[in-house]
Design a protein around this motif. Structure first.
Motif, PDB file in Angstrom:
ATOM      1  N   LEU A 168       6.430  26.422  63.396  1.00  0.00           N
ATOM      2  CA  LEU A 168       5.826  27.530  64.118  1.00  0.00           C
ATOM      3  C   LEU A 168       6.879  28.437  64.719  1.00  0.00           C
ATOM      4  O   LEU A 168       7.986  27.999  65.041  1.00  0.00           O
ATOM      5  N   SER A 169       6.485  29.689  64.910  1.00  0.00           N
ATOM      6  CA  SER A 169       7.317  30.637  65.633  1.00  0.00           C
ATOM      7  C   SER A 169       6.392  31.441  66.523  1.00  0.00           C
ATOM      8  O   SER A 169       5.505  32.137  66.046  1.00  0.00           O
ATOM      9  N   SER A 170       6.577  31.309  67.841  1.00  0.00           N
ATOM     10  CA  SER A 170       5.670  31.937  68.799  1.00  0.00           C
ATOM     11  C   SER A 170       4.228  31.543  68.507  1.00  0.00           C
ATOM     12  O   SER A 170       3.309  32.369  68.512  1.00  0.00           O
ATOM     13  N   ALA A 171       4.036  30.231  68.247  1.00  0.00           N
ATOM     14  CA  ALA A 171       2.704  29.648  68.001  1.00  0.00           C
ATOM     15  C   ALA A 171       2.057  30.183  66.740  1.00  0.00           C
ATOM     16  O   ALA A 171       0.853  30.088  66.564  1.00  0.00           O
ATOM     17  N   ALA A 172       2.822  30.771  65.819  1.00  0.00           N
ATOM     18  CA  ALA A 172       2.295  31.256  64.540  1.00  0.00           C
ATOM     19  C   ALA A 172       3.147  30.705  63.419  1.00  0.00           C
ATOM     20  O   ALA A 172       4.348  30.516  63.569  1.00  0.00           O
ATOM     21  N   PRO A 173       2.539  30.394  62.247  1.00  0.00           N
ATOM     22  CA  PRO A 173       3.319  29.860  61.133  1.00  0.00           C
ATOM     23  C   PRO A 173       4.418  30.819  60.701  1.00  0.00           C
ATOM     24  O   PRO A 173       4.252  32.041  60.698  1.00  0.00           O
ATOM     25  N   VAL A 174       5.549  30.247  60.332  1.00  0.00           N
ATOM     26  CA  VAL A 174       6.653  31.059  59.832  1.00  0.00           C
ATOM     27  C   VAL A 174       6.310  31.560  58.435  1.00  0.00           C
ATOM     28  O   VAL A 174       5.877  30.789  57.580  1.00  0.00           O
ATOM     29  N   ALA A 175       6.492  32.839  58.195  1.00  0.00           N
ATOM     30  CA  ALA A 175       6.228  33.405  56.874  1.00  0.00           C
ATOM     31  C   ALA A 175       7.504  33.416  56.050  1.00  0.00           C
ATOM     32  O   ALA A 175       8.608  33.272  56.568  1.00  0.00           O
ATOM     33  N   GLY A 176       7.329  33.580  54.760  1.00  0.00           N
ATOM     34  CA  GLY A 176       8.499  33.693  53.893  1.00  0.00           C
ATOM     35  C   GLY A 176       8.900  32.377  53.278  1.00  0.00           C
ATOM     36  O   GLY A 176       8.194  31.388  53.328  1.00  0.00           O
ATOM     37  N   SER A 177      10.078  32.346  52.701  1.00  0.00           N
ATOM     38  CA  SER A 177      10.559  31.181  51.976  1.00  0.00           C
ATOM     39  C   SER A 177      11.022  30.108  52.948  1.00  0.00           C
ATOM     40  O   SER A 177      11.350  30.387  54.102  1.00  0.00           O
ATOM     41  N   PRO A 178      11.086  28.815  52.481  1.00  0.00           N
ATOM     42  CA  PRO A 178      11.585  27.751  53.339  1.00  0.00           C
ATOM     43  C   PRO A 178      12.982  28.016  53.879  1.00  0.00           C
ATOM     44  O   PRO A 178      13.337  27.558  54.953  1.00  0.00           O
ATOM     45  N   ALA A 179      13.788  28.784  53.134  1.00  0.00           N
ATOM     46  CA  ALA A 179      15.153  29.054  53.578  1.00  0.00           C
ATOM     47  C   ALA A 179      15.177  29.824  54.895  1.00  0.00           C
ATOM     48  O   ALA A 179      16.158  29.797  55.624  1.00  0.00           O
ATOM     49  N   ALA A 180      14.065  30.532  55.205  1.00  0.00           N
ATOM     50  CA  ALA A 180      14.016  31.327  56.430  1.00  0.00           C
ATOM     51  C   ALA A 180      13.641  30.480  57.640  1.00  0.00           C
ATOM     52  O   ALA A 180      13.732  30.954  58.763  1.00  0.00           O
ATOM     53  N   SER A 181      13.189  29.234  57.433  1.00  0.00           N
ATOM     54  CA  SER A 181      12.690  28.439  58.545  1.00  0.00           C
ATOM     55  C   SER A 181      13.819  27.720  59.260  1.00  0.00           C
ATOM     56  O   SER A 181      14.745  27.207  58.626  1.00  0.00           O
ATOM     57  N   PRO A 182      13.769  27.662  60.601  1.00  0.00           N
ATOM     58  CA  PRO A 182      14.809  26.948  61.350  1.00  0.00           C
ATOM     59  C   PRO A 182      14.952  25.477  60.958  1.00  0.00           C
ATOM     60  O   PRO A 182      16.064  24.945  60.975  1.00  0.00           O
ATOM     61  N   LEU A 183      13.845  24.801  60.618  1.00  0.00           N
ATOM     62  CA  LEU A 183      13.947  23.395  60.246  1.00  0.00           C
ATOM     63  C   LEU A 183      14.711  23.231  58.938  1.00  0.00           C
ATOM     64  O   LEU A 183      15.582  22.365  58.814  1.00  0.00           O
ATOM     65  N   HIS A 184      14.409  24.065  57.947  1.00  0.00           N
ATOM     66  CA  HIS A 184      15.144  23.995  56.689  1.00  0.00           C
ATOM     67  C   HIS A 184      16.600  24.418  56.879  1.00  0.00           C
ATOM     68  O   HIS A 184      17.506  23.858  56.249  1.00  0.00           O
ATOM     69  N   ALA A 185      16.824  25.393  57.763  1.00  0.00           N
ATOM     70  CA  ALA A 185      18.201  25.801  58.048  1.00  0.00           C
ATOM     71  C   ALA A 185      18.963  24.675  58.739  1.00  0.00           C
ATOM     72  O   ALA A 185      20.145  24.440  58.448  1.00  0.00           O
ATOM     73  N   LEU A 186      18.296  23.965  59.663  1.00  0.00           N
ATOM     74  CA  LEU A 186      18.918  22.824  60.339  1.00  0.00           C
ATOM     75  C   LEU A 186      19.302  21.750  59.329  1.00  0.00           C
ATOM     76  O   LEU A 186      20.422  21.211  59.348  1.00  0.00           O
ATOM     77  N   HIS A 187      18.395  21.444  58.409  1.00  0.00           N
ATOM     78  CA  HIS A 187      18.660  20.467  57.357  1.00  0.00           C
ATOM     79  C   HIS A 187      19.856  20.897  56.513  1.00  0.00           C
ATOM     80  O   HIS A 187      20.757  20.093  56.226  1.00  0.00           O
ATOM     81  N   GLY A 188      19.882  22.166  56.105  1.00  0.00           N
ATOM     82  CA  GLY A 188      20.967  22.631  55.253  1.00  0.00           C
ATOM     83  C   GLY A 188      22.309  22.646  55.953  1.00  0.00           C
ATOM     84  O   GLY A 188      23.326  22.214  55.388  1.00  0.00           O
ATOM     85  N   THR A 189      22.333  23.128  57.186  1.00  0.00           N
ATOM     86  CA  THR A 189      23.591  23.191  57.933  1.00  0.00           C
ATOM     87  C   THR A 189      24.134  21.799  58.213  1.00  0.00           C
ATOM     88  O   THR A 189      25.344  21.550  58.094  1.00  0.00           O
TER      89      THR A 189
END
Length: 207
Positions: free
Chosen positions: A100-121
């Motif tokens: 979520l981002s501001s209580a709304a689902p994150v749009a776009g590709s998984p690469a844009a999500s903080p969780l996927h970015a955390l995993h990648g980094t």
């Protein structure tokens, strides 16, 4: 030198553990999975490291710190259940994660999500520190509830119906929460709960 079975993940808030434990207790008599996770073992895996020499733990902790210094903290909530493996004999029953981002689902590709970015980094820093090679398959964050279906009562439709039926009988589903730490877990075979939290390093960018 002793080897330790290690993985990195996100520990869950206690209210989320309690809710999922209650939901699992509701479903357990109606499904034929052989092994159900202890609620204290619920987590979101980031990277599974496997058997690692104990003297590499400081390097792993430094990789976590390198990541925690720059990563954005994900906002998470529980989503629908699912399974890995064939319909007739699924290997894993899991609860999904919605970001979520501001209580709304994150749009776009998984690469844009903080969780996927955390995993990648984190994977990049582990590779730099200990030579770890992240898996090439797409990251699918989830919370494992049970493993190894032992019969024909694990169909996806059955699981969804049970999950929906349980709604309202086991308390209100927890609201979104913010991931605040990366945790280093040690896995102990043959005991329950199975996972020891060796270190939890806070994410710094909490504003």
């Amino acid at each position: 030198m002793e080897n330790l079975r290690l993985f990195l993940g996100i520990a869950l808030p206690e209210n989320v553990e309690r809710f999922l434990g209650g939901r699992a207790d509701w479903m357990k008599p109606k499904l034929s999975f052989r092994k159900w996770a202890h609620p204290a073992d619920y987590h979101i895996t980031l990277h599974y490291l496997g058997n690692i020499p104990q003297d590499r733990v400081p390097d792993i902790e430094q990789a976590i710190q390198d990541t925690a210094d720059i990563a954005a903290p994900p906002h998470l909530s529980l989503a629908a259940p699912g399974m890995f493996g064939p319909e007739s004999s699924p290997r894993v029953l899991w609860c999904g994660i919605q970001e979520l981002s501001s209580a709304a689902p994150v749009a776009g590709s998984p690469a844009a999500s903080p969780l996927h970015a955390l995993h990648g980094t984190l994977g990049e820093h582990l590779q730099a520190r200990i030579g770890y090679r992240p898996e090439s398959r797409t990251y699918h964050p989830h919370i494992t509830l049970a493993r190894d279906c032992a019969g024909g009562h694990c169909a996806k439709r059955t699981v969804k119906e049970l999950w929906d039926t349980a709604s309202g009988t086991d308390g209100q589903q927890p609201g979104p929460w913010r991931c605040r730490d990366i945790t280093l877990f040690r896995s102990h075979l043959g005991r329950s709960p199975s996972y020891e939290r060796m270190a939890s390093i806070p994410l710094r960018n909490m504003e």
